[in-house]
Write an enzyme that holds these catalytic residues in place. Structure first.
Site, PDB file in Angstrom:
ATOM      1  N   ASP A 169      33.443  46.297  43.298  1.00  0.00           N
ATOM      2  CA  ASP A 169      32.763  45.126  44.254  1.00  0.00           C
ATOM      3  C   ASP A 169      30.738  45.347  44.556  1.00  0.00           C
ATOM      4  O   ASP A 169      29.768  45.128  45.879  1.00  0.00           O
ATOM      5  CB  ASP A 169      33.154  45.103  45.606  1.00  0.00           C
ATOM      6  CG  ASP A 169      34.994  44.614  45.591  1.00  0.00           C
ATOM      7  OD1 ASP A 169      34.990  44.868  44.571  1.00  0.00           O
ATOM      8  OD2 ASP A 169      35.659  45.415  46.758  1.00  0.00           O
ATOM      9  N   ASP A 190      35.954  44.109  39.322  1.00  0.00           N
ATOM     10  CA  ASP A 190      35.439  42.957  40.616  1.00  0.00           C
ATOM     11  C   ASP A 190      34.192  42.844  40.895  1.00  0.00           C
ATOM     12  O   ASP A 190      33.345  43.013  42.163  1.00  0.00           O
ATOM     13  CB  ASP A 190      36.192  42.782  42.543  1.00  0.00           C
ATOM     14  CG  ASP A 190      37.771  42.517  41.532  1.00  0.00           C
ATOM     15  OD1 ASP A 190      38.029  42.244  40.403  1.00  0.00           O
ATOM     16  OD2 ASP A 190      38.191  42.831  42.738  1.00  0.00           O
ATOM     17  N   ARG A 252      39.032  37.706  37.739  1.00  0.00           N
ATOM     18  CA  ARG A 252      40.644  37.797  38.278  1.00  0.00           C
ATOM     19  C   ARG A 252      39.843  36.679  39.318  1.00  0.00           C
ATOM     20  O   ARG A 252      39.887  36.564  40.025  1.00  0.00           O
ATOM     21  CB  ARG A 252      41.347  38.710  38.468  1.00  0.00           C
ATOM     22  CG  ARG A 252      40.874  39.982  39.799  1.00  0.00           C
ATOM     23  CD  ARG A 252      41.511  41.015  39.812  1.00  0.00           C
ATOM     24  NE  ARG A 252      41.236  41.979  40.476  1.00  0.00           N
ATOM     25  CZ  ARG A 252      41.997  43.289  41.036  1.00  0.00           C
ATOM     26  NH1 ARG A 252      42.949  42.798  40.942  1.00  0.00           N
ATOM     27  NH2 ARG A 252      40.638  43.806  41.880  1.00  0.00           N
TER      28      ARG A 252
END
Length: 339
Positions: A169, A190, A252
């Site tokens: 993140d 991510d 994703r």
């Protein structure tokens, strides 16, 4: 001919000093308009005349500020969490380059509280700065947790020649219209995520999967959070480069209408053949917009991609890759810098 007064000399000297400092701090340049840059303040912990921390410089700016104020941040590593609060827009943070001006911290656990840098208001410019979350980068023994380097929550942001460094993140790009140019974004899981409406042009996405920590089998570059068909959000990567260590998916779906477009970008062999994952939108693949158009490199082979990969024409793609996707009213051209 008029004589040179002390006032005129001091004013001219001040303008020359600002010009020299502008040319030394990053590749984006001040356009010289005093009507656009109302004030310049300096952060230099080694000089008693200036602010010692980035946060103290931001704190000095009045609430509801409507004039562009430039914060020149001297070279160095600043170990602090920095927040631009609501009501303090029109701030231009200018560093000396991503290897020279670094703001680093190591908070972790929650995405909405761990960010090294958080920006709430609209109208922000950033050039020549690295924002780093140190957690999980230098140690393979720590469990993987969200550790945000920067959280962007306002509208009309231009981030030029800057870097975002982390593992999970890294860049929480959540709200507003944002333009990232020639930036470096590093991570493993991510590491570009959120619901913002953003164009990343000429950026480098650096994977560090399999190194910190080594138990991660593969990573994911994006997790975009568009959540309805009317949501204007989406991540557009134009003329970017994907490289680094380990294997990863391009993205994703974090929300049901996730939208990510890679255009004319170069993929190294780090990209997994399947390319994408429906994740939170499983069973709703028809709502997802994941596009690859005109991409090159070993990882750009789409023959084994997910069967629901979006098929788009060049006309379809250009409506997103054009700057009008984030700039219909021309706010980028009105910024007080050239880039």
């Amino acid at each position: 001919m008029k004589g040179v007064t002390i006032h005129n000399f001091c004013y001219s000297y001040f303008k020359v000093c600002l010009l020299v400092m502008s040319l030394a701090y990053g590749s984006a340049e001040w356009d010289g308009s005093s009507s656009q840059i109302a004030k310049t303040i300096i952060v230099n912990p080694n000089d008693a005349r200036y602010f010692k921390t980035v946060q103290s410089a931001i704190d000095s700016i009045p609430l509801q500020n409507q004039d562009w104020i430039r914060i020149l941040i001297s070279n160095g590593i600043y170990s602090e969490k920095v927040t631009i609060p609501r009501g303090k827009g029109y701030i231009y943070m200018q560093g000396g380059g991503i290897e020279k001006t670094i703001i680093a911290y190591g908070d972790h656990q929650l995405t909405n509280t761990s960010a090294t840098f958080t920006s709430y208001p609209s109208n922000i410019i950033i050039t020549g700065i690295t924002f780093k979350n140190k957690y999980n980068i230098a140690s393979s023994s720590s469990p993987t947790k969200p550790a945000v380097a920067a959280m962007m929550l306002g509208d009309k942001y231009a981030i030029i020649d800057s870097s975002f460094d982390g593992f999970q993140d890294t860049l929480y790009d959540d709200y507003g219209r944002h333009y990232y140019k020639r930036c470096v974004i590093s991570g493993g899981i991510d590491f570009i995520f959120g619901g913002a409406q953003s164009i990343f042009e000429g950026c480098t996405l650096k994977l560090r999967v399999g190194i910190y920590p080594p138990n991660e089998v593969y990573g994911t570059i994006t997790a975009q959070g568009r959540d309805s068909p009317t949501d204007k959000g989406g991540f557009v990567f134009k003329d970017c480069t994907v490289m680094g260590s380990g294997k990863a998916l391009l993205g994703r779906a974090w929300k049901s209408y996730s939208r990510v477009i890679f255009y004319r970008s170069m993929f190294s062999d780090n990209i997994l053949p399947i390319g994408w994952d429906a994740w939170k939108a499983k069973g709703q693949e028809g709502h997802i917009t994941f596009v690859e158009f005109g991409c090159t490199g070993v990882g750009a082979d789409t023959s084994k991609r997910v069967p629901w990969l979006t098929k788009a024409s060049e006309k379809d793609v250009l409506q997103f890759t054009n700057l009008t996707f984030i700039d219909e009213e021309g706010w980028l051209s009105r910024l007080p810098i050239k880039f």
